[in-house]
Design an enzyme around this catalytic site. Sequence first.
Site, PDB file in Angstrom:
ATOM      1  N   HIS A 260     125.018  23.559  44.645  1.00 43.47           N
ATOM      2  CA  HIS A 260     124.607  24.020  43.609  1.00 43.47           C
ATOM      3  C   HIS A 260     124.209  23.106  42.594  1.00 43.47           C
ATOM      4  O   HIS A 260     124.811  21.991  42.688  1.00 43.47           O
ATOM      5  CB  HIS A 260     125.416  25.096  42.889  1.00 43.47           C
ATOM      6  N   ASP A 311     123.675  33.203  47.365  1.00 43.85           N
ATOM      7  CA  ASP A 311     122.959  33.501  48.443  1.00 43.85           C
ATOM      8  C   ASP A 311     123.599  33.742  49.707  1.00 43.85           C
ATOM      9  O   ASP A 311     123.103  34.260  50.696  1.00 43.85           O
ATOM     10  CB  ASP A 311     121.563  32.519  48.744  1.00 43.85           C
TER      11      ASP A 311
HETATM   12  C1  LIG Z   1     120.464  31.473  43.885  1.00 45.03           C
HETATM   13  C2  LIG Z   1     120.238  29.988  43.931  1.00 45.03           C
HETATM   14  O1  LIG Z   1     119.101  29.831  43.886  1.00 45.03           O
HETATM   15  S1  LIG Z   1     121.438  29.107  44.682  1.00 45.03           S
HETATM   16  C3  LIG Z   1     120.852  27.755  45.233  1.00 45.03           C
HETATM   17  C4  LIG Z   1     120.212  28.224  46.587  1.00 45.03           C
HETATM   18  N1  LIG Z   1     119.589  27.146  47.378  1.00 45.03           N
HETATM   19  C5  LIG Z   1     120.232  26.785  48.434  1.00 45.03           C
HETATM   20  O2  LIG Z   1     121.094  27.210  49.077  1.00 45.03           O
HETATM   21  C6  LIG Z   1     119.507  25.558  49.240  1.00 45.03           C
HETATM   22  C7  LIG Z   1     120.543  24.539  49.772  1.00 45.03           C
HETATM   23  N2  LIG Z   1     121.208  23.956  48.612  1.00 45.03           N
HETATM   24  C8  LIG Z   1     120.585  22.516  48.181  1.00 45.03           C
HETATM   25  O3  LIG Z   1     119.366  22.301  48.579  1.00 45.03           O
HETATM   26  C9  LIG Z   1     121.076  21.979  46.973  1.00 45.03           C
HETATM   27  O4  LIG Z   1     122.686  22.203  46.972  1.00 45.03           O
HETATM   28  C10 LIG Z   1     120.514  22.570  45.514  1.00 45.03           C
HETATM   29  C11 LIG Z   1     119.027  22.481  45.546  1.00 45.03           C
HETATM   30  C12 LIG Z   1     121.032  24.362  45.447  1.00 45.03           C
HETATM   31  C13 LIG Z   1     121.103  21.736  44.322  1.00 45.03           C
HETATM   32  O5  LIG Z   1     120.526  20.276  44.533  1.00 45.03           O
HETATM   33  P1  LIG Z   1     121.296  19.346  43.808  1.00 45.03           P
HETATM   34  O6  LIG Z   1     121.373  19.602  42.341  1.00 45.03           O
HETATM   35  O7  LIG Z   1     119.926  18.231  43.997  1.00 45.03           O
HETATM   36  O8  LIG Z   1     122.439  18.846  44.715  1.00 45.03           O
HETATM   37  P2  LIG Z   1     123.499  18.007  44.456  1.00 45.03           P
HETATM   38  O9  LIG Z   1     123.163  17.074  43.433  1.00 45.03           O
HETATM   39  O10 LIG Z   1     124.919  18.748  44.158  1.00 45.03           O
HETATM   40  O11 LIG Z   1     123.452  17.517  45.825  1.00 45.03           O
HETATM   41  C14 LIG Z   1     123.363  16.086  46.166  1.00 45.03           C
HETATM   42  C15 LIG Z   1     123.579  15.737  47.481  1.00 45.03           C
HETATM   43  O12 LIG Z   1     124.309  16.660  48.131  1.00 45.03           O
HETATM   44  C16 LIG Z   1     124.045  17.161  49.504  1.00 45.03           C
HETATM   45  N3  LIG Z   1     123.638  18.592  49.754  1.00 45.03           N
HETATM   46  C17 LIG Z   1     123.375  19.515  48.850  1.00 45.03           C
HETATM   47  N4  LIG Z   1     123.425  20.815  49.228  1.00 45.03           N
HETATM   48  C18 LIG Z   1     123.238  20.395  50.518  1.00 45.03           C
HETATM   49  C19 LIG Z   1     123.250  21.426  51.472  1.00 45.03           C
HETATM   50  N5  LIG Z   1     123.021  22.991  51.142  1.00 45.03           N
HETATM   51  N6  LIG Z   1     123.090  20.914  52.759  1.00 45.03           N
HETATM   52  C20 LIG Z   1     123.360  19.959  53.026  1.00 45.03           C
HETATM   53  N7  LIG Z   1     123.733  18.718  52.155  1.00 45.03           N
HETATM   54  C21 LIG Z   1     123.575  19.222  50.696  1.00 45.03           C
HETATM   55  C22 LIG Z   1     122.557  16.270  49.810  1.00 45.03           C
HETATM   56  O13 LIG Z   1     123.094  15.231  50.386  1.00 45.03           O
HETATM   57  C23 LIG Z   1     122.048  15.941  48.409  1.00 45.03           C
HETATM   58  O14 LIG Z   1     121.425  14.720  48.403  1.00 45.03           O
HETATM   59  P3  LIG Z   1     119.992  14.594  48.983  1.00 45.03           P
HETATM   60  O15 LIG Z   1     119.363  16.002  48.938  1.00 45.03           O
HETATM   61  O16 LIG Z   1     119.426  13.403  48.054  1.00 45.03           O
HETATM   62  O17 LIG Z   1     120.312  14.304  50.366  1.00 45.03           O
HETATM   63  O1  LIG Z   2     121.062  28.476  38.574  1.00 42.81           O
HETATM   64  C1  LIG Z   2     120.530  27.730  39.598  1.00 42.81           C
HETATM   65  O2  LIG Z   2     120.100  26.457  39.771  1.00 42.81           O
HETATM   66  C2  LIG Z   2     120.177  28.526  40.790  1.00 42.81           C
HETATM   67  C3  LIG Z   2     121.060  30.029  40.802  1.00 42.81           C
HETATM   68  O3  LIG Z   2     122.205  29.831  41.267  1.00 42.81           O
HETATM   69  C4  LIG Z   2     120.297  31.151  40.242  1.00 42.81           C
HETATM   70  O4  LIG Z   2     119.085  31.140  39.806  1.00 42.81           O
HETATM   71  O5  LIG Z   2     121.009  31.952  40.285  1.00 42.81           O
END
Ligand SMILES: CC(=O)SCCNC(=O)CCNC(=O)[C@H](O)C(C)(C)COP(=O)(O)OP(=O)(O)OC[C@H]1O[C@@H](n2cnc3c(N)ncnc32)[C@H](O)[C@@H]1OP(=O)(O)O
Ligand SMILES: O=C([O-])CC(=O)C(=O)O
Length: 374
Positions: A260, A311
């Site tokens: 997240h 999710d």
């Molecule tokens: C309801 C919602 O929208 S909740 C979010 C739903 N999205 C997802 O589940 C997609 C998978 N998750 C991700 O892509 C990310 O965790 C995000 C987009 C949610 C957040 O992104 P950021 O704020 O950049 O995450 P954060 O700074 O904590 O993570 C940095 C590193 O952790 C790692 N990381 C974070 N999440 C994941 C993941 N789900 N899988 C693998 N590695 C991950 C990565 O190495 C990332 O660096 P990089 O992308 O540069 O390689």
């Molecule tokens: O807050 C975020 O970046 C994503 C999320 O969990 C939401 O929109 O529910």
Amino acid sequence: MVDKKLSGAGLRGQSAGDTSLCTVGKSGSGLTYCGYDVADLADNTTFEEVAYLLFNGELPNSAQLDAYKIELMTQRDLPQALKEVLQRIPADAHPMDVMRTGCSFLGNLEPEADFSEQAQAANRLLAAFPAIMCYWYRFSHDGLEIDCVTNEDSLAGHFLHLLNGKAPSEQHRRVMDVSLILYAEHEFNASTFTARVCASTLSDMYSCITGAIGTLRGPLHGGANEAAMDMIQTFSSPADAKIQMAGMLERKEKIMGFGHAIYRTSDPRNVIIKAWSEKLAHENGDTSLYDISVACEEFMWDTKKLFCNADFFHASAYHFMGIPTKLFTPIFVCSRLTGWAAHVMEQRSNNRIIRPSADYTGSEPRSVKPISER
Ligand SMILES: CC(=O)SCCNC(=O)CCNC(=O)[C@H](O)C(C)(C)COP(=O)(O)OP(=O)(O)OC[C@H]1O[C@@H](n2cnc3c(N)ncnc32)[C@H](O)[C@@H]1OP(=O)(O)O
Ligand SMILES: O=C([O-])CC(=O)C(=O)O
């Protein structure tokens, strides 16, 4: 190749404005709507009460709630012109594109003439979204022109009834209701921020919501619930899940439904939807997909200290209710519309156009050469 510059990228950690609607990652469970903890809301209210709260700042009393539910119930049907547009969208279209088009087209038929109509526009979309999704789905997949009106008094029940052509069980109604509460609002997430940027230009409600739908569609945001489902369905057992996920991490693939932008150790919505997913698995008499999901959760925490976001367990919970995977993110739209619209109203109430600056990294000033010399 330039190294990826993470610090400050994605506006992380920077305040982009004020809101009285929501806190994320602060006190209590870490998520509050208008001061109420999301767990309290999920236990003790319905989605319609939460929608009312986000639009009005206070929970309704019984008379207000009854009137609000009737107001929504009377606005569920779709204009014939919109039904005709939905009939033309192919079965293999992505349902998020259907939602985006449905929202935008309704804005042509029933435009928000001025901001005094903002609540009306938001409630109309809230009432109509389940029908936009289900009318298209049942027409394109089953060849049926469904009646867009049901006698269900909740949006959760109405959606499930439209989708399946029959009244849902009380258990499914409640799980869907809780899910809509959990997804309703989340501060300045990407789709809400899109809506606010659009609102800040003094654009109309339908444009703000259409833009937000496009932003929610991506797998790094709302699209993660269906991407998580696609992934866990490829795992044959908890042990297989761990082996395959190790491979994905090795290949530096993102694992959808984990991590997240704001929360650091857990997403407070996860524990709630996970419990419902477990109940539904037992009710269905088959816990294998739930057990696989739990194995994924354990593996990601043990290896990467990454936790399930809202999710991940939504995927299995929706699946156990028989909902087609490609409708997962559109359900998120039906819920988050409340947060988006509330933020549009809040932005409008104290507006300045949102226009940040950029750090320039391009060429030094230079002059245009004649085309023959380039
Ligand atoms: C309801 C919602 O929208 S909740 C979010 C739903 N999205 C997802 O589940 C997609 C998978 N998750 C991700 O892509 C990310 O965790 C995000 C987009 C949610 C957040 O992104 P950021 O704020 O950049 O995450 P954060 O700074 O904590 O993570 C940095 C590193 O952790 C790692 N990381 C974070 N999440 C994941 C993941 N789900 N899988 C693998 N590695 C991950 C990565 O190495 C990332 O660096 P990089 O992308 O540069 O390689
Ligand atoms: O807050 C975020 O970046 C994503 C999320 O969990 C939401 O929109 O529910």
